[in-house]
Scaffold this active site. Structure first.
Site, PDB file in Angstrom:
ATOM      1  N   GLY A 158      11.273 -46.588 -67.272  1.00 28.79           N
ATOM      2  CA  GLY A 158      10.708 -46.100 -66.017  1.00 28.79           C
ATOM      3  C   GLY A 158       9.243 -46.524 -65.964  1.00 28.79           C
ATOM      4  O   GLY A 158       8.838 -47.476 -66.643  1.00 28.79           O
ATOM      5  N   ARG A 159       8.453 -45.774 -65.209  1.00 27.00           N
ATOM      6  CA  ARG A 159       7.044 -46.166 -65.029  1.00 27.00           C
ATOM      7  C   ARG A 159       6.306 -46.230 -66.360  1.00 27.00           C
ATOM      8  O   ARG A 159       5.570 -47.169 -66.639  1.00 27.00           O
ATOM      9  CB  ARG A 159       6.315 -45.154 -64.144  1.00 27.00           C
ATOM     10  CG  ARG A 159       6.875 -45.006 -62.759  1.00 27.00           C
ATOM     11  CD  ARG A 159       6.118 -43.881 -62.058  1.00 27.00           C
ATOM     12  NE  ARG A 159       6.763 -43.448 -60.849  1.00 27.00           N
ATOM     13  CZ  ARG A 159       7.721 -42.519 -60.803  1.00 27.00           C
ATOM     14  NH1 ARG A 159       8.132 -41.930 -61.904  1.00 27.00           N
ATOM     15  NH2 ARG A 159       8.253 -42.180 -59.657  1.00 27.00           N
ATOM     16  N   ILE A 160       6.483 -45.185 -67.199  1.00 30.72           N
ATOM     17  CA  ILE A 160       5.697 -45.111 -68.444  1.00 30.72           C
ATOM     18  C   ILE A 160       6.214 -46.141 -69.452  1.00 30.72           C
ATOM     19  O   ILE A 160       5.429 -46.805 -70.135  1.00 30.72           O
ATOM     20  CB  ILE A 160       5.714 -43.675 -69.020  1.00 30.72           C
ATOM     21  CG1 ILE A 160       5.113 -42.698 -67.992  1.00 30.72           C
ATOM     22  CG2 ILE A 160       4.946 -43.614 -70.333  1.00 30.72           C
ATOM     23  CD1 ILE A 160       5.237 -41.222 -68.355  1.00 30.72           C
ATOM     24  N   THR A 241       6.647 -40.013 -77.125  1.00 37.03           N
ATOM     25  CA  THR A 241       5.721 -39.338 -76.207  1.00 37.03           C
ATOM     26  C   THR A 241       6.506 -38.785 -75.012  1.00 37.03           C
ATOM     27  O   THR A 241       5.911 -38.464 -73.991  1.00 37.03           O
ATOM     28  CB  THR A 241       4.645 -40.321 -75.669  1.00 37.03           C
ATOM     29  OG1 THR A 241       5.319 -41.462 -75.109  1.00 37.03           O
ATOM     30  CG2 THR A 241       3.690 -40.769 -76.752  1.00 37.03           C
ATOM     31  N   SER A 242       7.845 -38.693 -75.154  1.00 36.90           N
ATOM     32  CA  SER A 242       8.637 -38.278 -73.990  1.00 36.90           C
ATOM     33  C   SER A 242       8.922 -36.768 -74.044  1.00 36.90           C
ATOM     34  O   SER A 242       8.115 -35.979 -73.540  1.00 36.90           O
ATOM     35  CB  SER A 242       9.921 -39.100 -73.899  1.00 36.90           C
ATOM     36  OG  SER A 242      10.747 -38.901 -75.034  1.00 36.90           O
ATOM     37  N   ARG A 243       9.999 -36.381 -74.674  1.00 39.64           N
ATOM     38  CA  ARG A 243      10.318 -34.968 -74.861  1.00 39.64           C
ATOM     39  C   ARG A 243      10.889 -34.785 -76.260  1.00 39.64           C
ATOM     40  O   ARG A 243      11.644 -35.637 -76.745  1.00 39.64           O
ATOM     41  CB  ARG A 243      11.334 -34.492 -73.819  1.00 39.64           C
ATOM     42  CG  ARG A 243      10.737 -34.219 -72.452  1.00 39.64           C
ATOM     43  CD  ARG A 243       9.772 -33.029 -72.488  1.00 39.64           C
ATOM     44  NE  ARG A 243       9.202 -32.739 -71.192  1.00 39.64           N
ATOM     45  CZ  ARG A 243       8.014 -33.193 -70.772  1.00 39.64           C
ATOM     46  NH1 ARG A 243       7.283 -33.969 -71.538  1.00 39.64           N
ATOM     47  NH2 ARG A 243       7.551 -32.845 -69.583  1.00 39.64           N
ATOM     48  N   GLU A 272       8.053 -26.876 -79.400  1.00 37.56           N
ATOM     49  CA  GLU A 272       6.588 -26.808 -79.321  1.00 37.56           C
ATOM     50  C   GLU A 272       6.116 -25.380 -79.119  1.00 37.56           C
ATOM     51  O   GLU A 272       6.747 -24.652 -78.352  1.00 37.56           O
ATOM     52  CB  GLU A 272       6.097 -27.646 -78.131  1.00 37.56           C
ATOM     53  CG  GLU A 272       6.239 -29.111 -78.385  1.00 37.56           C
ATOM     54  CD  GLU A 272       5.802 -29.965 -77.197  1.00 37.56           C
ATOM     55  OE1 GLU A 272       4.967 -29.506 -76.389  1.00 37.56           O
ATOM     56  OE2 GLU A 272       6.293 -31.079 -77.102  1.00 37.56           O
ATOM     57  N   HIS A 290       0.841 -32.938 -78.014  1.00 37.01           N
ATOM     58  CA  HIS A 290       1.264 -33.197 -76.627  1.00 37.01           C
ATOM     59  C   HIS A 290       0.075 -33.632 -75.752  1.00 37.01           C
ATOM     60  O   HIS A 290      -0.280 -32.964 -74.773  1.00 37.01           O
ATOM     61  CB  HIS A 290       1.954 -31.959 -76.029  1.00 37.01           C
ATOM     62  CG  HIS A 290       2.889 -32.285 -74.892  1.00 37.01           C
ATOM     63  ND1 HIS A 290       4.075 -31.630 -74.691  1.00 37.01           N
ATOM     64  CD2 HIS A 290       2.820 -33.209 -73.897  1.00 37.01           C
ATOM     65  CE1 HIS A 290       4.683 -32.116 -73.615  1.00 37.01           C
ATOM     66  NE2 HIS A 290       3.923 -33.082 -73.113  1.00 37.01           N
ATOM     67  N   GLY A 292      -0.207 -36.658 -74.196  1.00 35.16           N
ATOM     68  CA  GLY A 292       0.109 -37.827 -73.362  1.00 35.16           C
ATOM     69  C   GLY A 292      -0.779 -37.987 -72.131  1.00 35.16           C
ATOM     70  O   GLY A 292      -1.354 -39.051 -71.905  1.00 35.16           O
TER      71      GLY A 292
HETATM   72  C1  DGY Z   1       4.489 -34.260 -68.289  1.00 36.00           C
HETATM   73  O1  DGY Z   1       3.784 -34.438 -67.305  1.00 36.00           O
HETATM   74  O2  DGY Z   1       5.697 -34.049 -68.188  1.00 36.00           O
HETATM   75  C2  DGY Z   1       3.833 -34.319 -69.629  1.00 36.00           C
HETATM   76  O3  DGY Z   1       4.648 -33.986 -70.663  1.00 36.00           O
HETATM   77  C3  DGY Z   1       2.555 -33.516 -69.648  1.00 36.00           C
HETATM   78  O4  DGY Z   1       1.629 -34.457 -69.406  1.00 36.00           O
END
Ligand code: DGY
Length: 326
Positions: A158-160, A241-243, A272, A290, A292
């Protein structure tokens, strides 16, 4: 003063809170910690809009016994919305929005930060210096591994994912492989010289680094598990860096302990802010809290995006970032 009552569940950057106050009757959560379930139920009866964030667990039971809430919209501060029970909220006619786009660059930067920290053992080096154990330079000290010329696998383009691929390919000369529901447009893929892999089985054995960028939730839960981790080469590093729930944390710990992979860099966790003691004890693991989207510019843009969604909604338009109902 507007008579539309809005609750911000967390303190947001000053500029954002001030902008909200110009448009709505805003209440802040002075504790700046997640609301308890009974506070949530109260809020649903007393506010026209609530602006939650990713650490607010808005589960289906919160809506039980509420038939006509005052709240008409949950305007989430964050792009991920797997913490919100969409269908329970939807049944009560509550709309949900998120904040895409504005955190793409910050999150991709953080994925690359972690990748570089793993490759160059930056966490270990910093701990050595801070513990006053560093006795000076020598040729075989803390030897890491190169990034340029190596292969980065991306799950979720996706975008990220795309922004991370661009940094890796154009900034660091990495070869990019990716697994996604569908391939990129040919032009974008060609520009990145990226290669689409139709399955994890086809991609994982070829990765020196693997970065996760898919949304959380049932569809991606434990996508990286004992079986898929075993497909990675022993020298591979995993970056998340997602979930947290995209990785089976126990399986990851086992893979790290058995030397089945070389290391992992995590910004998100299954429970978390709990982090398993075994992860805390490993030196080949980078652990961040967390971070990101954690730049002032990004968090301000996220807040202003929440406001934009609310203004559109209460002016009678469909908010630009509507995720439910669709
Ligand atoms: C989000 O936006 O979902 C991130 O985990 C927090 O920046």
């Amino acid at each position: 003063m507007s008579d539309i009552k809005v609750l911000l569940t967390r303190h947001l950057p000053d500029e954002v809170e001030a902008a909200f106050q110009e448009h709505f009757d805003v209440s802040l959560n002075p504790s700046d910690t997640p609301l308890a379930d009974d506070q949530w139920r109260d809020a649903l009866q007393n506010f026209d809009a609530i602006c939650p964030t990713v650490t607010d667990n808005i589960h289906a039971d919160l809506f039980q016994g509420i038939s006509s809430p005052r709240t008409r919209i949950l305007a989430n501060f964050g792009v991920g919305f797997n913490h919100i029970a969409l269908s329970a909220a939807g049944k009560l006619g509550i709309s949900i929005t998120n904040t895409p786009d504005v955190l793409t660059d910050a999150t991709a930067d953080l994925a690359m930060t972690i990748l570089l920290m793993l490759a160059r053992r930056a966490g270990e080096g910093e701990r050595l210096v801070r513990s006053k154990q560093w006795s000076g330079w020598y040729p075989t000290q803390l030897l890491g591994t190169m990034v340029s010329g190596k292969t980065l696998g991306i799950i979720g383009m996706g975008r990220i994912g795309l922004a991370t691929a661009q940094r890796a390919s154009k900034g660091f000369g990495m070869k990019v492989l990716y697994h996604n529901r569908k391939p990129l447009h040919a032009e974008v893929q060609g520009d990145l010289q990226a290669e689409y892999c139709g399955s994890l089985e086809a991609m994982l054995p070829r990765c020196d680094y693997l970065s996760l960028h898919c949304p959380g939730g049932d569809a991606t839960r434990h996508l990286l598990n004992a079986d898929t981790l075993s497909l990675l080469p022993k020298h591979a590093f995993v970056i998340n860096t997602s979930r947290g729930d995209v990785i089976d944390e126990d399986a990851l710990i086992a893979a790290l302990q058995n030397g089945a992979i070389a290391g992992a860099g995590l910004d998100v966790y299954a429970r978390e802010p709990e982090i398993p003691a075994s992860l805390l004890a490993m030196k080949n693991v980078v652990l961040l809290p967390h971070l990101g989207s954690a730049t002032l510019e990004t968090r301000t843009a996220m807040g202003l995006r929440v406001l934009k969604n609310l203004k559109a909604f209460f002016a009678g338009y469909s908010p630009p970032d509507l995720v439910s109902p669709r």
